[in-house]
Enzyme design. Sequence first.
Site, mmCIF file in Angstrom:
data_model
loop_
_atom_site.group_PDB
_atom_site.id
_atom_site.type_symbol
_atom_site.label_atom_id
_atom_site.label_comp_id
_atom_site.label_asym_id
_atom_site.label_seq_id
_atom_site.Cartn_x
_atom_site.Cartn_y
_atom_site.Cartn_z
ATOM 1 N N ASN A 146 0.802 -1.142 0.124
ATOM 2 C CA ASN A 146 -0.008 -0.227 -0.091
ATOM 3 C C ASN A 146 1.124 1.312 0.060
ATOM 4 O OD1 ASN A 146 0.532 0.616 2.727
ATOM 5 N ND2 ASN A 146 -0.563 -1.010 3.445
ATOM 6 N N GLY A 161 -2.342 -9.914 3.262
ATOM 7 C CA GLY A 161 -2.153 -10.652 1.904
ATOM 8 C C GLY A 161 -0.541 -10.785 1.504
ATOM 9 N N VAL A 162 -0.181 -10.641 0.490
ATOM 10 C CA VAL A 162 1.003 -11.048 -0.011
ATOM 11 C C VAL A 162 1.964 -10.057 0.670
ATOM 12 C CG1 VAL A 162 1.172 -9.300 -2.184
ATOM 13 C CG2 VAL A 162 2.550 -11.654 -2.118
ATOM 14 N N ASP A 163 1.778 -8.892 0.783
ATOM 15 C CA ASP A 163 2.311 -7.789 1.457
ATOM 16 C C ASP A 163 2.879 -8.438 3.021
ATOM 17 O OD1 ASP A 163 1.814 -4.315 2.609
ATOM 18 O OD2 ASP A 163 3.525 -5.465 2.488
ATOM 19 N N SER A 201 -3.074 -6.049 -7.016
ATOM 20 C CA SER A 201 -4.550 -5.220 -6.788
ATOM 21 C C SER A 201 -5.720 -6.350 -6.699
ATOM 22 C CB SER A 201 -4.893 -4.309 -7.811
ATOM 23 O OG SER A 201 -4.162 -3.053 -7.490
ATOM 24 N N TYR A 242 -7.700 -5.190 -2.863
ATOM 25 C CA TYR A 242 -8.175 -4.223 -3.894
ATOM 26 C C TYR A 242 -9.060 -4.589 -4.676
ATOM 27 C CZ TYR A 242 -4.399 -1.166 -1.450
ATOM 28 O OH TYR A 242 -3.594 -0.568 -0.479
HETATM 29 N N1 APR Z 1 2.194 -15.587 -2.968
HETATM 30 C C1 APR Z 1 1.735 -15.134 -4.055
HETATM 31 N N2 APR Z 1 0.477 -14.512 -4.176
HETATM 32 C C2 APR Z 1 -0.099 -14.175 -3.171
HETATM 33 C C3 APR Z 1 0.426 -14.480 -1.816
HETATM 34 C C4 APR Z 1 1.660 -15.149 -1.796
HETATM 35 N N3 APR Z 1 2.397 -15.771 -0.528
HETATM 36 N N4 APR Z 1 -0.646 -14.179 -0.928
HETATM 37 C C5 APR Z 1 -1.587 -13.492 -1.387
HETATM 38 N N5 APR Z 1 -1.128 -13.477 -2.969
HETATM 39 C C6 APR Z 1 -2.297 -13.107 -3.856
HETATM 40 C C7 APR Z 1 -3.621 -12.955 -3.781
HETATM 41 O O1 APR Z 1 -4.221 -14.120 -4.008
HETATM 42 C C8 APR Z 1 -4.111 -12.047 -4.852
HETATM 43 O O2 APR Z 1 -4.093 -12.748 -5.965
HETATM 44 O O3 APR Z 1 -1.615 -11.752 -4.093
HETATM 45 C C9 APR Z 1 -2.651 -11.144 -4.800
HETATM 46 C C10 APR Z 1 -2.788 -9.641 -4.244
HETATM 47 O O4 APR Z 1 -3.641 -9.651 -3.176
HETATM 48 P P1 APR Z 1 -3.267 -8.752 -1.934
HETATM 49 O O5 APR Z 1 -2.334 -9.465 -1.135
HETATM 50 O O6 APR Z 1 -4.795 -8.565 -1.232
HETATM 51 O O7 APR Z 1 -3.148 -7.311 -2.600
HETATM 52 P P2 APR Z 1 -3.819 -6.089 -3.275
HETATM 53 O O8 APR Z 1 -5.265 -6.401 -3.565
HETATM 54 O O9 APR Z 1 -2.805 -5.519 -4.081
HETATM 55 O O10 APR Z 1 -4.097 -5.289 -1.971
HETATM 56 C C11 APR Z 1 -3.087 -4.476 -1.279
HETATM 57 O O11 APR Z 1 -3.579 -5.340 0.584
HETATM 58 O O12 APR Z 1 -2.100 -6.714 2.125
HETATM 59 C C12 APR Z 1 -2.782 -5.306 1.895
HETATM 60 O O13 APR Z 1 -0.924 -3.941 2.642
HETATM 61 C C13 APR Z 1 -1.628 -4.352 1.669
HETATM 62 O O14 APR Z 1 -3.022 -2.529 1.577
HETATM 63 C C14 APR Z 1 -2.514 -3.134 0.737
HETATM 64 C C15 APR Z 1 -3.439 -4.374 0.081
#
Ligand code: APR
Length: 180
Positions: free
Chosen positions: A31, A39-41, A124, A128
Amino acid sequence: MRVMTLISKKIEAVQGDITTLEIDAIVNAANTSLLGGGGVDGAIHRAAGPELLRECRTLGGCPTGEAKITKAYKLPSRYVVHTAGPVWRGGKKEEDTLLKNCYLNSLSLCQQNKIKTIAFPGISTGVYRFPKERAAQIAVTTVSGFLKNNTFPKKVIFVCFSDQDLLIYQKTRNYSGNHG
Ligand code: APR
């Protein structure tokens, strides 16, 4: 064995956990604060350890669509490229352009740092709520175009967390006209 699909000579899609990849750089769907999240973050910060957050604190955040690079600490990759994707608001708030910029700015950092292999999660498409098919099409089209005009990276991997997400990337292969 991870299921892998070749989208073009230099582009692959795999199902797996991006924090396990022993490659030059992985991309974090962060973010704009760059101070971690879910999530992945969350997965990337957990695997990298507290030093990643310490370095992120020095970066002063990251506007949506832009990208910043850090070391990877305890992760098996060498770098983490952090990018803040757009929140999906129905498609009329420049979301497509902002998502495209996430890929372009992450790839430009590869060119600047001579990074050979980089892996992207579905930026996203989780919290998102960006529609996955639309996001995959933007990702494949943007990456294909960049690779045609630049020497780095040499290889791009789209890492899909679920099988369904991998299926989406396999379908985008047909539209982008690349067959193997
Ligand atoms: N490896 C690969 N892909 C992953 C993993 C992982 N370990 N964990 C989650 N994902 C995938 C999810 O399934 C999704 O398809 O990463 C993609 C992005 O999802 P999010 O992590 O929710 O990210 P995003 O939609 O961009 O939202 C970002 O979420 O975690 C918070 O800090 C982050 O505020 C920001 C927001």
